[in-house]
Design a protein around this motif. Structure first.
Motif, PDB file in Angstrom:
ATOM      1  N   GLY A   1      -0.288   3.813   1.615  1.00 13.03           N
ATOM      2  CA  GLY A   1       1.035   3.651   1.024  1.00 13.03           C
ATOM      3  C   GLY A   1       2.018   2.889   1.897  1.00 13.03           C
ATOM      4  N   LEU A   2       1.573   2.509   3.077  1.00 16.23           N
ATOM      5  CA  LEU A   2       2.568   2.037   4.038  1.00 16.23           C
ATOM      6  C   LEU A   2       2.764   0.528   4.096  1.00 16.23           C
ATOM      7  CD1 LEU A   2       0.483   1.069   6.309  1.00 16.23           C
ATOM      8  CD2 LEU A   2       0.875   3.266   7.342  1.00 16.23           C
ATOM      9  N   GLN A   3       2.512  -0.126   2.973  1.00 16.66           N
ATOM     10  CA  GLN A   3       2.844  -1.547   2.924  1.00 16.66           C
ATOM     11  C   GLN A   3       2.207  -2.351   4.054  1.00 16.66           C
ATOM     12  OE1 GLN A   3       5.919   0.005   1.103  1.00 16.66           O
ATOM     13  NE2 GLN A   3       4.381  -0.803  -0.297  1.00 16.66           N
ATOM     14  N   ILE A   4       0.892  -2.352   4.043  1.00 17.07           N
ATOM     15  CA  ILE A   4       0.160  -3.142   5.019  1.00 17.07           C
ATOM     16  C   ILE A   4       0.127  -4.585   4.546  1.00 17.07           C
ATOM     17  CG2 ILE A   4      -2.120  -3.517   6.040  1.00 17.07           C
ATOM     18  CD1 ILE A   4      -2.612  -0.503   5.565  1.00 17.07           C
ATOM     19  N   GLU A   5      -0.045  -4.685   3.230  1.00 13.24           N
ATOM     20  CA  GLU A   5      -0.202  -5.991   2.616  1.00 13.24           C
ATOM     21  C   GLU A   5       0.976  -6.901   2.956  1.00 13.24           C
ATOM     22  OE1 GLU A   5      -0.194  -5.905  -1.591  1.00 13.24           O
ATOM     23  OE2 GLU A   5      -1.286  -7.794  -1.748  1.00 13.24           O
TER      24      GLU A   5
ATOM     25  N   GLY B   1      -1.686   5.358  -3.568  1.00  7.12           N
ATOM     26  CA  GLY B   1      -0.585   4.389  -3.583  1.00  7.12           C
ATOM     27  C   GLY B   1      -0.937   3.185  -4.423  1.00  7.12           C
ATOM     28  N   PHE B   2      -0.005   2.286  -4.530  1.00  8.28           N
ATOM     29  CA  PHE B   2      -0.246   1.078  -5.317  1.00  8.28           C
ATOM     30  C   PHE B   2      -0.984   0.025  -4.503  1.00  8.28           C
ATOM     31  CE2 PHE B   2       3.557   2.928  -7.297  1.00  8.28           C
ATOM     32  CZ  PHE B   2       3.045   3.112  -8.559  1.00  8.28           C
ATOM     33  N   ALA B   3      -0.871   0.138  -3.174  1.00 11.36           N
ATOM     34  CA  ALA B   3      -1.389  -0.916  -2.307  1.00 11.36           C
ATOM     35  C   ALA B   3      -2.900  -0.819  -2.089  1.00 11.36           C
ATOM     36  CB  ALA B   3      -0.673  -0.874  -0.966  1.00 11.36           C
ATOM     37  N   GLY B   4      -3.508   0.297  -2.519  1.00  8.24           N
ATOM     38  CA  GLY B   4      -4.884   0.589  -2.188  1.00  8.24           C
ATOM     39  C   GLY B   4      -5.874  -0.550  -2.313  1.00  8.24           C
ATOM     40  N   LEU B   5      -6.021  -1.087  -3.496  1.00  6.71           N
ATOM     41  CA  LEU B   5      -7.054  -2.085  -3.725  1.00  6.71           C
ATOM     42  C   LEU B   5      -6.818  -3.368  -2.940  1.00  6.71           C
ATOM     43  CD1 LEU B   5      -7.793  -1.647  -7.529  1.00  6.71           C
ATOM     44  CD2 LEU B   5      -9.278  -1.108  -5.588  1.00  6.71           C
ATOM     45  N   SER B   6      -5.605  -3.860  -2.950  1.00  7.91           N
ATOM     46  CA  SER B   6      -5.332  -5.108  -2.245  1.00  7.91           C
ATOM     47  C   SER B   6      -5.443  -4.891  -0.738  1.00  7.91           C
ATOM     48  CB  SER B   6      -3.958  -5.649  -2.615  1.00  7.91           C
ATOM     49  OG  SER B   6      -2.990  -4.646  -2.509  1.00  7.91           O
ATOM     50  N   CYS B   7      -5.149  -3.676  -0.317  1.00 10.32           N
ATOM     51  CA  CYS B   7      -5.244  -3.322   1.092  1.00 10.32           C
ATOM     52  C   CYS B   7      -6.697  -3.412   1.570  1.00 10.32           C
ATOM     53  CB  CYS B   7      -4.733  -1.901   1.224  1.00 10.32           C
ATOM     54  SG  CYS B   7      -4.304  -1.437   2.837  1.00 10.32           S
TER      55      CYS B   7
END
Ligand code: C2E
Ligand code: MG
Ligand code: MG
Ligand code: MG
Length: 284
Positions: free
Chosen positions: A150-154, A181-187
């Motif tokens: 969830g921590l906005q790595i992308e 979180g929403f970032a999971g797949l792109s992460c």
């Protein structure tokens, strides 16, 4: 006090509420002298090989004790430590303590430590990890850094650079709480994680056929991108069996061991280690 603002959404702080500001301030006071005053400690939850059931490592979890002996949840104090910048020092202390208490003492071969995006955004983070590894004489591959999706790595270039530096050191990188979180797949696409921890909410939903199907698909997805699969939050025998049937690599949860002090984990590992009796083992 935590406030529910909607489904699955806990609002921890309301800046306009004087009670909340007080809580914030008293936790900040506590954190300021926490390391020197012995208010923080690390506990370790066993991580087991799904096939053999053996303890192969542990996750380090921070504990904070208040002035009146009460236990304060990481869900409360970690965000405050992040906001005040104190997570930098606490985080270094957590990694050093985990390396000292578990790896340097040969308790287990691997320890994972949660790190916050605030730490990963600090340009000197990888250097400080390298210094801790040298100081404690711990091989880099024995240390795992757990990053929450969830921590906005992308797109966060500082974080991505730190993760590359950690990888160059030889430290392992795991994605925590996958699926929340929403970032999971792109992460997972952007960072070559060594392993992915599938969030326990997916396991809890496996009582319905739809939930079970989703769990199987997520395990498959993680495996197909080349990451080790870890299921966390295993609370029942059935959940353990379901995970093992799917050939998940590693398991963690209250059913397989609760978080415990280093000495307790060491005793548990020793008690579980089968000592071959003379004459009963064929030596090759
Ligand atoms: P996490 O990294 O996902 O850690 C797993 C959490 O689930 C831990 O809660 C653990 O005690 C709990 N847990 C383990 N097995 C089970 C189970 O079978 N059922 C249930 N219901 N829960 C289980 P804890 O220790 O309260 O930590 C909460 C979160 O706080 C952690 O989630 C992590 O994100 C954060 N945290 C803890 N220690 C640290 C730390 O040293 N640094 C940072 N940055 N964050 C930390
Ligand atoms: Mg974790
Ligand atoms: Mg986490
Ligand atoms: Mg987790």
């Amino acid at each position: 006090a935590a406030k529910k603002t909607g489904r699955n959404c806990v609002k921890l702080f309301d800046r306009d509420d004087p009670m909340e500001i007080n809580l914030d301030d008293s936790v900040t006071d506590l954190l300021r002298g926490a390391i020197a005053g012995g208010h923080v400690a690390m506990v370790y939850q066993p991580i087991r090989d799904a096939r053999s059931g053996q303890i192969v490592g542990a996750e380090a979890l921070m504990r904070l004790t208040g002035f009146n002996g009460e236990s304060i949840s990481p869900a409360v104090f970690i965000p405050i430590a992040e906001r005040t910048g104190m997570i930098i020092e606490l985080g270094r202390w957590a990694i050093r303590t985990a390396c000292r208490e578990l790896i340097a003492k040969n308790c287990v071969g691997m320890v994972s430590v949660n790190v916050s995006v605030v730490q990963l955004s600090t340009p000197s983070f990888a250097l400080s990890v390298a210094a801790i590894l040298r100081e404690t004489d711990v091989p880099p591959h024995c240390l795992v850094v757990e990053v929450t999706e969830g921590l906005q790595i992308e797109g966060n270039l500082d974080v991505l650079r730190t993760l590359r530096e950690l990888r160059t050191l030889g430290v392992k990188i795991w994605l925590d709480d996958f699926g929340t979180g929403f970032a999971g797949l792109s992460c997972v696409r952007e960072v070559a994680f060594d392993a992915v921890k599938i969030d326990r909410s997916f396991l809890q939903a496996t009582e319905t056929e739809r939930g079970a199907q989703m769990f199987r698909n997520i395990v498959g997805l993680v495996r197909n991108v080349g990451c080790l699969t870890i299921v966390e939050g295993i609370e029942t025998h059935d959940q353990q069996r379901l995970s093992a049937d799917l050939k998940v690599d590693l398991l963690q949860g209250y059913h397989l061991g609760k978080p415990m002090a280093a000495e307790v984990l060491r005793a548990l590992v020793a008690a579980e280690t089968v000592v071959p009796r003379v004459g009963t083992t064929a030596s090759a």
